[in-house]
Design an enzyme around this catalytic site. Structure first.
Site, PDB file in Angstrom:
ATOM      1  N   GLN A   1      -4.572  -4.869   7.262  1.00  0.00           N
ATOM      2  CA  GLN A   1      -5.509  -5.890   6.800  1.00  0.00           C
ATOM      3  C   GLN A   1      -5.395  -7.200   7.572  1.00  0.00           C
ATOM      4  O   GLN A   1      -6.137  -8.143   7.295  1.00  0.00           O
ATOM      5  CB  GLN A   1      -5.311  -6.175   5.299  1.00  0.00           C
ATOM      6  CG  GLN A   1      -5.506  -4.974   4.397  1.00  0.00           C
ATOM      7  CD  GLN A   1      -6.934  -4.414   4.432  1.00  0.00           C
ATOM      8  OE1 GLN A   1      -7.881  -5.085   4.869  1.00  0.00           O
ATOM      9  NE2 GLN A   1      -7.083  -3.189   3.987  1.00  0.00           N
TER      10      GLN A   1
ATOM     11  N   CYS B   1      -4.699   2.165  -3.886  1.00  0.00           N
ATOM     12  CA  CYS B   1      -3.506   2.736  -3.244  1.00  0.00           C
ATOM     13  C   CYS B   1      -2.301   1.823  -3.352  1.00  0.00           C
ATOM     14  O   CYS B   1      -1.510   1.717  -2.409  1.00  0.00           O
ATOM     15  CB  CYS B   1      -3.757   3.077  -1.778  1.00  0.00           C
ATOM     16  SG  CYS B   1      -5.010   4.315  -1.550  1.00  0.00           S
TER      17      CYS B   1
ATOM     18  N   ASP C   1       3.000  -4.080   8.449  1.00  0.00           N
ATOM     19  CA  ASP C   1       1.777  -3.315   8.225  1.00  0.00           C
ATOM     20  C   ASP C   1       0.603  -4.254   8.494  1.00  0.00           C
ATOM     21  O   ASP C   1       0.384  -5.211   7.763  1.00  0.00           O
ATOM     22  CB  ASP C   1       1.774  -2.802   6.781  1.00  0.00           C
ATOM     23  CG  ASP C   1       0.458  -2.128   6.392  1.00  0.00           C
ATOM     24  OD1 ASP C   1      -0.522  -2.237   7.146  1.00  0.00           O
ATOM     25  OD2 ASP C   1       0.420  -1.508   5.316  1.00  0.00           O
TER      26      ASP C   1
ATOM     27  N   HIS D   1       0.866  -1.189   0.000  1.00  0.00           N
ATOM     28  CA  HIS D   1       0.000   0.000   0.000  1.00  0.00           C
ATOM     29  C   HIS D   1       0.903   1.238   0.000  1.00  0.00           C
ATOM     30  O   HIS D   1       1.981   1.209   0.581  1.00  0.00           O
ATOM     31  CB  HIS D   1      -0.840  -0.058   1.284  1.00  0.00           C
ATOM     32  CG  HIS D   1      -1.927   0.949   1.366  1.00  0.00           C
ATOM     33  ND1 HIS D   1      -1.698   2.269   1.673  1.00  0.00           N
ATOM     34  CD2 HIS D   1      -3.270   0.833   1.193  1.00  0.00           C
ATOM     35  CE1 HIS D   1      -2.851   2.930   1.694  1.00  0.00           C
ATOM     36  NE2 HIS D   1      -3.823   2.074   1.403  1.00  0.00           N
TER      37      HIS D   1
END
Ligand SMILES: Cc1ncc(COP(=O)(O)O)c(C=O)c1O
Ligand SMILES: [Zn+2]
Lengths: 406, 144
Positions: free
Chosen positions: A198, A361, A195, A119
């Site tokens: 999700q 993105c 990250d 992303h």
């Protein structure tokens, strides 16, 4: 899982004359009453500026804020709530690491290694670190289905100082071999930045088992409200980092020309905190934990499998990434021959179905795959097999409305 | 909704006769919607103040592509001042500043995009080519 829908008032909404079918959960999730009421309850009864006043409301707000932090620490299995920093969202969390760790520790000749599927939030900050420090940003290009290859992992070498990746890709929806990549990063002396935007909503997060150095996620993608995200960092790393923002609430002593900073995590939380958001995230965590991630994963797997099976029967639909629903967490990106994603999204919206269209993105991934734009459906706990069937029944109408005679 | 993807819009979306590069052109402008990814490059061959030829390349949704095709049909062969006037008329239609169908008839097939003004998510797609041309013509005017 069937009785959760009644907790989400927005799900009764009609869109263009049809019952809303909300399949854009990877962008943001809807909120249950429990979360909405937690915010209202705070504002009606406990609103004060935390960590400042000596009066009752300030102390009550402080207590709720700190309890939320403890709930987050338990939720991701951190060693202590001191390792939890509240920020606005994943993007801010990753920027904090890029600025306060990356810019301070990287030098010319060092490498930052990330997958091409990241992303923009886990990509643009590293580009900036690279351009400021002279470090090199190196991409792992993945195989055709989006898996890491041996060649990719070999890019994590002795020059690598940071390895950053999403535990689940927001475009491909694929679960990453988190422990394997982190182990590889640590073998070469790099830190691993995960990250979790999700992953946190869909699977059990365990920062100690994974051994990641930083973990970032957003409350709004897991039933919480927008404006509260989390940065987890290992305490010894956080202690050695400079503040990201400075001002009120992050100080120990301020003199005319110099300041000493508060302890971690307060050092990284400048200004009045978003107590509403913290309380909402706490309520969201309680809600998810009451259901349990085993049940959540099973439910999302059923939806994903059923949806992918239906889509694979349509010859003009092409799925991005792995075709194995077991590797996914309820995110399916796809293209439709001859139909641009914007048009597909508009047509599906006319049937009340909310999907995402565009580059999600992740433009570098789009360029790499030569798929500049795609469609994405993403599920959450309140979605049903009936909704998937409804979507599958409308999908052929998209082609029809665009003038194809299938 | 069914009216949005009307036959006339689908026809212009599928028509590729204006979608190519020009060998000779005096004007080229790139237009892009960062939020949705529509991306076109517009070329025109302008001589003695007349748009002798025009074409576009790029990628995007049916609305952006059909709109570019309609615009090129409309401006080809016209004086640049007239082309600019029609571009402004189209933009006024989308902004609902001009709603008189009798006046909008001048836009020929592009009048089919009138209802886009009810769909905020798609307005940018519809105006991309027109804004791109307007920017290019106005730049050309300044450079004189
Ligand atoms: C994998 C991933 N990383 C980062 C982000 C950014 O999240 P936020 O916009 O909440 O900062 C998202 C959200 O779309 C995401 O899916
Ligand atoms: Zn568009």
């Amino acid at each position: 899982m069937n009785n959760v829908r009644k907790d989400f008032p927005i799900l009764t909404k009609k869109v263009n004359g049809h019952q809303l079918v909300y399949f854009d959960n990877a962008a943001t999730t809807q909120k249950p009453y429990q979360v909405i009421h937690a915010i209202v309850d705070l504002l009606e009864h406990y609103n004060g500026n935390p960590h400042r006043g000596a009066h009752t409301l300030s102390m009550e707000a402080t207590e709720l804020y700190d309890e939320a932090k403890q709930a987050v620490a338990r939720f991701i299995n951190a060693r202590s709530a001191d390792e939890i920093i509240f920020v606005r969202n994943t993007t801010e969390a990753l920027n904090l690491v890029a600025r306060s760790y990356g810019e301070a520790n990287l030098h010319s000749g060092d490498k930052i290694v990330i997958p091409i599927s990241e992303h923009h939030s886990d990509l643009v900050p590293w580009q900036r670190v690279a351009s400021k420090t002279g470090a090199k940003l190196v991409y792992m290009y993945l195989d055709e289905e989006g898996h890491f290859t041996d060649e990719d992992l070999a890019k994590i070498d002795d020059h690598t100082k940071i390895v950053a990746f999403a535990a689940v890709s927001n475009v491909l929806g694929m679960k990453r071999p988190v422990e394997k990549i982190i182990k590889k990063a640590h073998q070469v002396g790099a830190i691993a930045v995960l990250d979790g935007a999700q992953s946190a909503p869909h699977m059990k997060s365990d920062v100690q088992k994974w051994d990641c150095d930083f973990y970032a996620f957003s409350g709004h993608k897991m039933l919480g409200s927008a404006g509260t995200g989390v940065l987890y960092g290992k305490l010894e790393l956080l202690r050695n980092m400079e503040p990201f923002l400075s001002g009120g609430d992050m100080i120990e002593y301020v003199q005319e020309q110099s300041t000493t900073f508060a302890e971690v995590p307060f050092k990284f939380e400048a200004g009045t905190e978003n107590v509403e958001g913290a309380v909402a995230l706490h309520a969201a965590i309680d809600y998810l934990e009451a259901i349990g991630f085993d049940a959540i994963e099973q439910h999302e797997y059923e939806l994903t499998r059923h949806c992918m099976e239906g889509m694979l029967k349509l010859p003009y639909i092409h799925l991005l990434g792995s075709k194995d629903p077991k590797e996914k967490v309820g995110v399916i990106s796809f293209t439709i021959d001859g139909v641009h994603p914007h048009d597909a999204a508009t047509i599906l919206d006319s049937y009340g179905i909310a999907i995402r269209s565009g580059h999600h993105c992740a433009q570098p991934l789009g360029h790499h795959l030569h798929v500049e734009a795609s469609n994405r459906v993403s599920f959450y706990i309140y979605n049903t097999i009936e909704e998937v069937d409804y979507f599958l029944s409308k999908l052929p109408l998209v082609r029809k409305q665009m003038g194809f005679k299938d | 909704m069914n009216q949005l993807y009307s036959d006339i819009i689908l026809e212009h979306n599928q028509n590729l006769s204006n979608k190519h590069e020009l060998k000779d052109f005096t004007l080229q402008e790139h237009g892009h919607n960062p939020s949705c990814g529509d991306d076109i490059t517009l070329q025109a061959d302008i001589h003695n103040g007349i748009v002798r030829d025009a074409a576009y390349t790029g990628h995007g949704c049916a609305i952006s592509q059909a709109s570019a095709d309609m615009m090129i049909d409309l401006i080809k062969g016209k004086p640049t001042a007239e082309a600019l006037r029609l571009v402004n008329l189209f933009l006024d239609m989308i902004k609902r500043k001009e709603t008189d169908d009798a006046k909008l008839e001048e836009l020929e097939d592009a009048i089919a995009l009138k209802n886009i003004s009810n769909m905020p998510a798609r307005v940018k797609c519809a105006v991309l080519a027109w804004h791109t041309l307007k920017d290019a013509l106005e730049k050309k005017e300044e450079n004189r």
